[in-house]
Structures are given as structure tokens and as C-alpha cells.
Scaffold this motif. Structure first.
Motif, PDB file in Angstrom:
ATOM      1  N   ALA A  54      13.239 -10.603  -4.467  1.00 31.17           N
ATOM      2  CA  ALA A  54      11.775 -10.508  -4.332  1.00 31.17           C
ATOM      3  C   ALA A  54      11.196  -9.476  -5.305  1.00 31.17           C
ATOM      4  O   ALA A  54      11.850  -8.474  -5.629  1.00 31.17           O
ATOM      5  CB  ALA A  54      11.418 -10.108  -2.900  1.00 31.17           C
ATOM      6  N   GLN A  55       9.972  -9.771  -5.787  1.00 30.68           N
ATOM      7  CA  GLN A  55       9.226  -8.790  -6.588  1.00 30.68           C
ATOM      8  C   GLN A  55       8.437  -7.917  -5.619  1.00 30.68           C
ATOM      9  O   GLN A  55       7.510  -8.404  -4.968  1.00 30.68           O
ATOM     10  CB  GLN A  55       8.242  -9.522  -7.528  1.00 30.68           C
ATOM     11  CG  GLN A  55       8.903 -10.175  -8.737  1.00 30.68           C
ATOM     12  CD  GLN A  55       9.522  -9.136  -9.661  1.00 30.68           C
ATOM     13  OE1 GLN A  55       8.902  -8.132 -10.000  1.00 30.68           O
ATOM     14  NE2 GLN A  55      10.776  -9.361 -10.025  1.00 30.68           N
ATOM     15  N   LEU A  56       8.772  -6.645  -5.492  1.00 35.28           N
ATOM     16  CA  LEU A  56       8.073  -5.788  -4.529  1.00 35.28           C
ATOM     17  C   LEU A  56       6.800  -5.226  -5.141  1.00 35.28           C
ATOM     18  O   LEU A  56       6.816  -4.771  -6.295  1.00 35.28           O
ATOM     19  CB  LEU A  56       8.991  -4.639  -4.114  1.00 35.28           C
ATOM     20  CG  LEU A  56      10.197  -5.017  -3.249  1.00 35.28           C
ATOM     21  CD1 LEU A  56      11.114  -3.819  -3.055  1.00 35.28           C
ATOM     22  CD2 LEU A  56       9.736  -5.568  -1.905  1.00 35.28           C
ATOM     23  N   PRO A  57       5.688  -5.234  -4.386  1.00 37.95           N
ATOM     24  CA  PRO A  57       4.460  -4.624  -4.904  1.00 37.95           C
ATOM     25  C   PRO A  57       4.566  -3.098  -4.937  1.00 37.95           C
ATOM     26  O   PRO A  57       5.349  -2.506  -4.179  1.00 37.95           O
ATOM     27  CB  PRO A  57       3.391  -5.065  -3.901  1.00 37.95           C
ATOM     28  CG  PRO A  57       4.128  -5.376  -2.653  1.00 37.95           C
ATOM     29  CD  PRO A  57       5.498  -5.817  -3.055  1.00 37.95           C
ATOM     30  N   ASP A  58       3.789  -2.461  -5.806  1.00 34.77           N
ATOM     31  CA  ASP A  58       3.690  -0.996  -5.801  1.00 34.77           C
ATOM     32  C   ASP A  58       3.048  -0.559  -4.493  1.00 34.77           C
ATOM     33  O   ASP A  58       2.340  -1.317  -3.834  1.00 34.77           O
ATOM     34  CB  ASP A  58       2.817  -0.497  -6.964  1.00 34.77           C
ATOM     35  CG  ASP A  58       3.396  -0.859  -8.330  1.00 34.77           C
ATOM     36  OD1 ASP A  58       2.660  -0.690  -9.327  1.00 34.77           O
ATOM     37  OD2 ASP A  58       4.557  -1.303  -8.381  1.00 34.77           O
ATOM     38  N   MET A  59       3.310   0.700  -4.135  1.00 32.65           N
ATOM     39  CA  MET A  59       2.640   1.315  -2.977  1.00 32.65           C
ATOM     40  C   MET A  59       1.825   2.482  -3.506  1.00 32.65           C
ATOM     41  O   MET A  59       2.352   3.329  -4.253  1.00 32.65           O
ATOM     42  CB  MET A  59       3.698   1.829  -1.978  1.00 32.65           C
ATOM     43  CG  MET A  59       3.109   2.427  -0.733  1.00 32.65           C
ATOM     44  SD  MET A  59       2.373   1.128   0.308  1.00 32.65           S
ATOM     45  CE  MET A  59       1.951   2.061   1.758  1.00 32.65           C
ATOM     46  N   ILE A  60       0.527   2.491  -3.184  1.00 31.87           N
ATOM     47  CA  ILE A  60      -0.357   3.564  -3.663  1.00 31.87           C
ATOM     48  C   ILE A  60      -0.663   4.491  -2.491  1.00 31.87           C
ATOM     49  O   ILE A  60      -1.077   4.015  -1.413  1.00 31.87           O
ATOM     50  CB  ILE A  60      -1.711   2.996  -4.172  1.00 31.87           C
ATOM     51  CG1 ILE A  60      -1.522   1.734  -5.034  1.00 31.87           C
ATOM     52  CG2 ILE A  60      -2.516   4.077  -4.887  1.00 31.87           C
ATOM     53  CD1 ILE A  60      -0.760   1.917  -6.297  1.00 31.87           C
ATOM     54  N   LEU A  61      -0.445   5.784  -2.654  1.00 31.45           N
ATOM     55  CA  LEU A  61      -0.724   6.754  -1.575  1.00 31.45           C
ATOM     56  C   LEU A  61      -1.783   7.727  -2.068  1.00 31.45           C
ATOM     57  O   LEU A  61      -1.583   8.415  -3.074  1.00 31.45           O
ATOM     58  CB  LEU A  61       0.562   7.501  -1.198  1.00 31.45           C
ATOM     59  CG  LEU A  61       1.693   6.639  -0.618  1.00 31.45           C
ATOM     60  CD1 LEU A  61       2.942   7.493  -0.380  1.00 31.45           C
ATOM     61  CD2 LEU A  61       1.260   5.958   0.683  1.00 31.45           C
ATOM     62  N   GLY A  62      -2.907   7.778  -1.328  1.00 35.29           N
ATOM     63  CA  GLY A  62      -3.973   8.718  -1.683  1.00 35.29           C
ATOM     64  C   GLY A  62      -3.610  10.116  -1.196  1.00 35.29           C
ATOM     65  O   GLY A  62      -3.326  10.296  -0.008  1.00 35.29           O
ATOM     66  N   ILE A  63      -3.597  11.074  -2.127  1.00 38.40           N
ATOM     67  CA  ILE A  63      -3.306  12.479  -1.766  1.00 38.40           C
ATOM     68  C   ILE A  63      -4.304  13.357  -2.510  1.00 38.40           C
ATOM     69  O   ILE A  63      -4.400  13.298  -3.748  1.00 38.40           O
ATOM     70  CB  ILE A  63      -1.866  12.871  -2.155  1.00 38.40           C
ATOM     71  CG1 ILE A  63      -0.820  11.982  -1.458  1.00 38.40           C
ATOM     72  CG2 ILE A  63      -1.599  14.355  -1.836  1.00 38.40           C
ATOM     73  CD1 ILE A  63       0.612  12.204  -1.929  1.00 38.40           C
ATOM     74  N   GLY A  64      -5.060  14.191  -1.739  1.00 41.89           N
ATOM     75  CA  GLY A  64      -6.078  15.024  -2.373  1.00 41.89           C
ATOM     76  C   GLY A  64      -7.057  14.126  -3.130  1.00 41.89           C
ATOM     77  O   GLY A  64      -7.427  13.045  -2.666  1.00 41.89           O
ATOM     78  N   SER A  65      -7.407  14.541  -4.334  1.00 41.04           N
ATOM     79  CA  SER A  65      -8.378  13.769  -5.123  1.00 41.04           C
ATOM     80  C   SER A  65      -7.694  12.681  -5.944  1.00 41.04           C
ATOM     81  O   SER A  65      -8.336  11.987  -6.733  1.00 41.04           O
ATOM     82  CB  SER A  65      -9.096  14.721  -6.081  1.00 41.04           C
ATOM     83  OG  SER A  65      -8.114  15.307  -6.952  1.00 41.04           O
ATOM     84  N   GLY A  66      -6.375  12.521  -5.753  1.00 41.99           N
ATOM     85  CA  GLY A  66      -5.642  11.577  -6.613  1.00 41.99           C
ATOM     86  C   GLY A  66      -4.931  10.492  -5.822  1.00 41.99           C
ATOM     87  O   GLY A  66      -5.060  10.398  -4.599  1.00 41.99           O
ATOM     88  N   GLN A  67      -4.178   9.690  -6.557  1.00 41.54           N
ATOM     89  CA  GLN A  67      -3.401   8.626  -5.920  1.00 41.54           C
ATOM     90  C   GLN A  67      -2.011   8.599  -6.557  1.00 41.54           C
ATOM     91  O   GLN A  67      -1.903   8.613  -7.797  1.00 41.54           O
ATOM     92  CB  GLN A  67      -4.081   7.264  -6.124  1.00 41.54           C
ATOM     93  CG  GLN A  67      -5.409   7.165  -5.399  1.00 41.54           C
ATOM     94  CD  GLN A  67      -6.070   5.806  -5.530  1.00 41.54           C
ATOM     95  OE1 GLN A  67      -5.630   4.942  -6.314  1.00 41.54           O
ATOM     96  NE2 GLN A  67      -7.127   5.596  -4.759  1.00 41.54           N
ATOM     97  N   ALA A  68      -0.973   8.613  -5.708  1.00 40.21           N
ATOM     98  CA  ALA A  68       0.405   8.537  -6.204  1.00 40.21           C
ATOM     99  C   ALA A  68       0.829   7.071  -6.166  1.00 40.21           C
ATOM    100  O   ALA A  68       0.627   6.411  -5.149  1.00 40.21           O
ATOM    101  CB  ALA A  68       1.333   9.376  -5.327  1.00 40.21           C
ATOM    102  N   THR A  69       1.384   6.576  -7.267  1.00 41.88           N
ATOM    103  CA  THR A  69       1.867   5.196  -7.314  1.00 41.88           C
ATOM    104  C   THR A  69       3.382   5.187  -7.190  1.00 41.88           C
ATOM    105  O   THR A  69       4.075   5.816  -8.002  1.00 41.88           O
ATOM    106  CB  THR A  69       1.471   4.513  -8.630  1.00 41.88           C
ATOM    107  OG1 THR A  69       0.037   4.468  -8.685  1.00 41.88           O
ATOM    108  CG2 THR A  69       2.029   3.097  -8.710  1.00 41.88           C
ATOM    109  N   ILE A  70       3.882   4.498  -6.135  1.00 40.15           N
ATOM    110  CA  ILE A  70       5.324   4.294  -5.999  1.00 40.15           C
ATOM    111  C   ILE A  70       5.599   2.894  -6.548  1.00 40.15           C
ATOM    112  O   ILE A  70       5.206   1.895  -5.939  1.00 40.15           O
ATOM    113  CB  ILE A  70       5.791   4.375  -4.537  1.00 40.15           C
ATOM    114  CG1 ILE A  70       5.330   5.680  -3.878  1.00 40.15           C
ATOM    115  CG2 ILE A  70       7.319   4.247  -4.472  1.00 40.15           C
ATOM    116  CD1 ILE A  70       5.694   5.789  -2.398  1.00 40.15           C
TER     117      ILE A  70
END
Ligand SMILES: Cc1noc(C)c1CN(C)Cc1cc2n(n1)CCN(c1cc(N)ncn1)C2
Length: 397
Positions: free
Chosen positions: A325-341
């Protein structure tokens, strides 16, 4: 800063660098004669005054602080399937490999007090073979982790070196009992807690973590450490400095709430793949001792609804999906930014050797109300654990 304060700070600076001062040792005061050896704390404290007011630190103070303090870096080696990361530590001359854990605050080790059938394959700490070990009379400890594993025993103090930085008189908790989960993990000789010392389990008097003991001894110019974990490859823990070569762009910070003893913050939401970002408060902790990314069921179900063939496998204890399977990225909002897994990090690999079924990196937090941003998240960022400013930071890498 108006002129009076500047004058005050400048005079303090001069004082700290010229006046002979008693050398504070762990055994109290001893005057070192006329040699003007400023206390490590003074230039460090002075540098912090300038930083606190957002002023550039004068070069003589910065140089004195740097000369009086330490920095260090130690590799973080992944175990099989990245279930945990191990780092070398030297205790009283004995080398062990420990799991550095920002989700707990006990430094405990496999020891000579464990039955020998339990210590096969492990490096153990034997205080009788250390010249600097001292028993902490009457002290005991007992810890239980989120997955039900745990350990217990008694306590010594000894010199503990991490990343080339030696802390004298550090509490070392010797295991005389460990749970089965630790017996299955021969390379793991114990844990080094990096959460706040308020949750240390030693009784009757809780002890400080290696990091907090070092900070209290003024060993760091900046009381912070960074975590750079990698998928299937060695990363690093750095202490007392931020290595700008380990990240790209800028570091985004968010205040932490240490009242539960964790590096806890409120995330601003999440996104799956290139879908809409869902703004919502997420009570989360940054936890190197947890393998996975554990979040509320609603978010976990939203994520796997976008993965063909994903399903809950009771036997495996969570979501699995076809390794193709092609897994989608996971975006986590932290502070004023967003971390992309990136999707490629959202898997722990095949559930067993040769299987075409893969175990999800994102799993349910079982409704405990706290989200645990563990190693799956930390592999995607350079993480900054800043105790001076009570904040958590992340940057892409
Ligand atoms: C890790 C891990 N996961 O699957 C295996 C097997 C391992 C390694 N193996 C030694 C089993 C084990 C279990 C735990 N650890 N290690 C580390 C501490 N634990 C934590 C820490 C924390 N902050 N939060 C929750 N638990 C539980």
C-alpha cells in the motif's frame, strides 16, 4: 534594557571574570587562592540574562560560558524494526546500552542484583566493581510503563558519563526485578529517563534525572537536548547545543506543560495526505520511549480509511495493511507550524518475517486522552527539548 540594568549586568560580568571566587565543589566551598577561576555558573547565568532580554551575549561572557560548560553527542542505534533506540552510557567505569526515554524519569539498569538467568546477553552494572559507587541507603524504586512492562530494585549513586559528559553522584537505580518484555530484548540494558524529575519513582526521596543533575551542576550553557532519530539507521542525542546541520528551515517551538512530568504540549490539529487540515486541540507528549504514534480513535480511523486494505488485526493488536500500500503522509500541527511525517515512515514493517502484512506506525491511544508522539513522529523531525525555556521545538530534516 535601560542603562542602569546594562551597567549592572556589565559590572556583574566584570566581577565574575576578574574577582577570585571560592571554587564551589560538591563537598562545599574551598578557596582556590588568587587564581581567578570564575564559577561555571556565573558566566553561564550571565549569558542567560542577556538571552532572557533578547540581547546579544558579549563575546567575553559567551567565551567564558563556553569554556565553563560542556556539550556532547551520542549515537542512538535502532533495535530490530526501530522498536527502540539504544545509546552507550558509562557508569562507574562500566559500559551499558540504555533506552533514552523522554516519557519517564528513572535511570535504571540491569544489575548484579538480578538473577543470572535474567541477565544473559545483557551488560550489567555491578556497584562492587566501581570505585565511585555509593549505596543510597533505604532508597527503592518501582516503575510501570504504559504497555504494562516494568522493573524495580534499590539505588546507588555513581559517576555517569553520557555523550562525553560526566555527572558525579548521579542516582543509578539497580533492577533486582524486570518484567518479561525486557527479558525479550537482550541488547537493552535499561533506561535513561529524560522526562521531568517530578515523576522519578525513587522512594522515600525522588532523585533527579541525569540531564537535570547535569543542569543543576551548571554543566550546560543551554539546558536543552536534541533528538534526531532515523528509520533503520543510527541517529543522535545531542546535549547542551543545537547542531544546525541536523535540520533544514527553521525550528518551530511550542510551550510545554510539565505538570504531569512529561514534555507535554497542545497540538493544533492534524491532516492526512493532501487532505484538509483538521484544526483541533490535541493534548500530546513527545516520547522517545514509545515506538509508535498513538492518537485518538477518530484520527486513527480517518487515517486508515485512506489506506486500501487496512484493517484492525486483533492478533497483531492494531491496524495492519498490505505492505504494497501507498501510505499517505501524516501532518501534525505543533505551535505555529506543521510537522509532516512522510507515508514511508508510517509503517513498522512486516508483522513477521516474510509476511506481506505490515503493522501501522499510527495506532489507537486506547482513549487515554493523551496522544503520544513517539519514535514514528521523531524520525520525521529534529526535536528540541528546551528545559531552560520550557518549550518543545521541531524542524524538518
Ligand atoms: C520499546 C519497545 N516496544 O516493544 C518492544 C519489544 C520494546 C523494547 N523492549 C525492551 C520492551 C520495552 C517495553 C518498554 N520499553 N521497552 C521501554 C520503556 N517502555 C515505555 C516507555 C515509554 N516512555 N512509554 C511506554 N513504554 C516500555
Amino acid at each position: 534594557m535601560h542603562s542602569l540594568t546594562t551597567l549592572l549586568v556589565a559590572s556583574l560580568a566584570t566581577l565574575a571574570l576578574t574577582k577570585p571566587v571560592p571554587q564551589i565543589t560538591t563537598k562545599g566551598f574551598s578557596v582556590t587562592g588568587t587564581v581567578a577561576k570564575p564559577l561555571p555558573a556565573y558566566p553561564v547565568r550571565l549569558a542567560r540574562v542577556y538571552e532572557k532580554y533578547g540581547k546579544p551575549v558579549p563575546s567575553n561572557i559567551a567565551a567564558a560560558a563556553a569554556a565553563a560548560t560542556e556539550t556532547g553527542s551520542v549515537p542512538a542505534i535502532p533495535e530490530e524494526s526501530d522498536v527502540a533506540y539504544l545509546s552507550e552510557v558509562n557508569i562507574g567505569g562500566q559500559t551499558l546500552t540504555l533506552d533514552f526515554d523522554t516519557g519517564s524519569a528513572d535511570l535504571w539498569v540491569f544489575s548484579s542484583e538480578l538473577a543470572s538467568s535474567y541477565t544473559e546477553g545483557h551488560a550489567i552494572y555491578n556497584p562492587n566493581k566501581s570505585k565511585t559507587a555509593k549505596k543510597l541507603n533505604g532508597a527503592t524504586w518501582k516503575i510501570r510503563y504504559g504497555d504494562g512492562s516494568g522493573a524495580s530494585g534499590d539505588v546507588y549513586t555513581d559517576d555517569v558519563e553520557v555523550a562525553g559528559i560526566t555527572v558525579k553522584g548521579q542516582a543509578v537505580e539497580l533492577a533486582s526485578k524486570v518484567s518479561s518484555q525486557f527479558l525479550q530484548d537482550p541488547d537493552n540494558d535499561g533506561l535513561l529517563g529524560l522526562a521531568f524529575s517530578s515523576i522519578n519513582t525513587v522512594q522515600p526521596k525522588p532523585q533527579t534525572t541525569w540531564f537535570d543533575t547535569a543542569a543543576a551542576q551548571g554543566l550546560f550553557a543551554k539546558s536543552l537536548f536534541t533528538v534526531d532519530l532515523k528509520q533503520g539507521a543510527p541517529g543522535t542525542y545531542d546535549f547542551g547545543y543545537i547542531d544546525s546541520s541536523k535540520y533544514t528551515g527553521k525550528i518551530t517551538y511550542t510551550d510545554i506543560n510539565e505538570s504531569q512530568g512529561f514534555w507535554e504540549f497542545t497540538g493544533t490539529g492534524y491532516g492526512v495526505g493532501d487532505g484538509n487540515f483538521q484544526e483541533q486541540d490535541i493534548d500530546a507528549i513527545a516520547d522517545t520511549g514509545t515506538t509508535l504514534l498513538l492518537m485518538d480513535d477518530s484520527i486513527v480511523e480517518d487515517y486508515y480509511s485512506q489506506v486500501d486494505g487496512a484493517e484492525v488485526d486483533q492478533q497483531q493488536g492494531g491496524y495492519v495493511f498490505p505492505c504494497s500500500a501507498q501510505l499517505p503522509d501524516m501532518i501534525l500541527g505543533i505551535g505555529s507550524g506543521q510537522a509532516t511525517i512522510p507515508g514511508g515512515l508510517m509503517s513498522l514493517g512486516a508483522v513477521s518475517r516474510g509476511s506481506s502484512s505490515c503493522f501501522g506506525g499510527l495506532q489507537s491511544n486506547q482513549g487515554v486522552g493523551l496522544s503520544i508522539y513517539g519514535d514514528i513522529f521523531l524520525k520525521a523531525v529534529l526535536a528540541v527539548f528546551d528545559a531552560d525555556n520550557k518549550r518543545f521545538g521541531f524542524a524538518p530534516k
